[in-house]
Design a protein around this motif. Structure first.
Motif, PDB file in Angstrom:
ATOM      1  N   UNK A 125      39.703  43.567  15.529  1.00  0.00           N
ATOM      2  CA  UNK A 125      40.435  43.604  17.448  1.00  0.00           C
ATOM      3  C   UNK A 125      40.823  42.240  17.675  1.00  0.00           C
ATOM      4  N   UNK A 126      40.133  41.205  17.526  1.00  0.00           N
ATOM      5  CA  UNK A 126      40.170  39.928  18.223  1.00  0.00           C
ATOM      6  C   UNK A 126      40.797  38.961  17.526  1.00  0.00           C
ATOM      7  N   UNK A 127      40.966  39.419  15.613  1.00  0.00           N
ATOM      8  CA  UNK A 127      41.774  38.550  15.127  1.00  0.00           C
ATOM      9  C   UNK A 127      42.637  39.454  15.472  1.00  0.00           C
ATOM     10  N   UNK A 134      48.291  44.416  16.093  1.00  0.00           N
ATOM     11  CA  UNK A 134      47.344  45.147  17.166  1.00  0.00           C
ATOM     12  C   UNK A 134      46.586  45.721  16.166  1.00  0.00           C
ATOM     13  N   UNK A 135      45.669  46.642  15.891  1.00  0.00           N
ATOM     14  CA  UNK A 135      44.569  46.989  15.264  1.00  0.00           C
ATOM     15  C   UNK A 135      44.586  48.272  14.871  1.00  0.00           C
ATOM     16  N   UNK A 136      44.759  48.582  14.236  1.00  0.00           N
ATOM     17  CA  UNK A 136      43.997  50.587  14.571  1.00  0.00           C
ATOM     18  C   UNK A 136      43.819  50.667  13.059  1.00  0.00           C
ATOM     19  N   UNK A 137      43.354  51.617  13.621  1.00  0.00           N
ATOM     20  CA  UNK A 137      42.582  52.704  11.687  1.00  0.00           C
ATOM     21  C   UNK A 137      42.969  52.538  10.655  1.00  0.00           C
ATOM     22  N   UNK A 138      43.717  51.710  10.270  1.00  0.00           N
ATOM     23  CA  UNK A 138      44.607  52.799   9.118  1.00  0.00           C
ATOM     24  C   UNK A 138      45.560  50.982   8.584  1.00  0.00           C
TER      25      UNK A 138
END
Length: 154
Positions: A125-127, A134-138
């Motif tokens: 998430x930070x990276x 945006x980070x997501x689970x995929x």
């Protein structure tokens, strides 16, 4: 450009293994802090950590991605070489499909998939945020397996 210390470490490894010193390698530290780099480098040197994961989308244009046969000089938090690994397996899979086996080989915490996610989700998430994404689970994750080929404590 690698430091003189890194170049000398590489050349010593090459001489010991009859490799040409022009053989390609990467030199890097784990994580995003000197403490994390030290902790994960120590796990690698001790043979506990034999895998790692990176976010495929966060590699810069033209930056080489991990590949089978790649040599990596693992650096500690002071950017000093501690060992050399050679990549044996690379696969790109979605974050939510990273296996418990891969988490175990990463060697962190209690080595469970739950622990792996607890550590990796905030890191990713930070990276991603730093890159305006945006980070997501995929998200596509590059999962590497490696062996220490130089500098391990046996």
């Amino acid at each position: 450009m690698p430091s003189t210390e890194i170049k000398n470490y590489w050349e010593k490894f090459c001489r010991a293994n009859q490799l040409d010193t022009t053989t390609a390698y990467s030199a890097w530290a784990y994580g995003n802090s000197p403490e994390m780099a030290n902790d994960l480098a120590d796990l690698t040197v001790r043979g506990v950590k034999t895998a790692t994961t990176s976010a495929a989308e966060l590699y810069e244009f033209g930056e080489p991605k991990p590949y089978v046969g790649e040599y990596n000089i693992i650096l500690n938090g002071d950017q000093k070489p501690v060992c050399i690994t050679r990549t044996t397996v690379v696969e790109t899979i979605p974050y939510d499909l990273v296996s418990a086996e891969h988490a175990y080989h990463e060697g962190e915490g209690d080595r469970s998939l739950g622990c792996w996610r607890k550590v990796h989700e905030p890191f990713f998430k930070q990276e991603y945020a730093q890159m305006g994404q945006h980070f997501h689970e995929k998200i596509p994750c590059i999962c590497e397996v490696f062996e220490v080929v130089y500098g391990s404590v046996d």
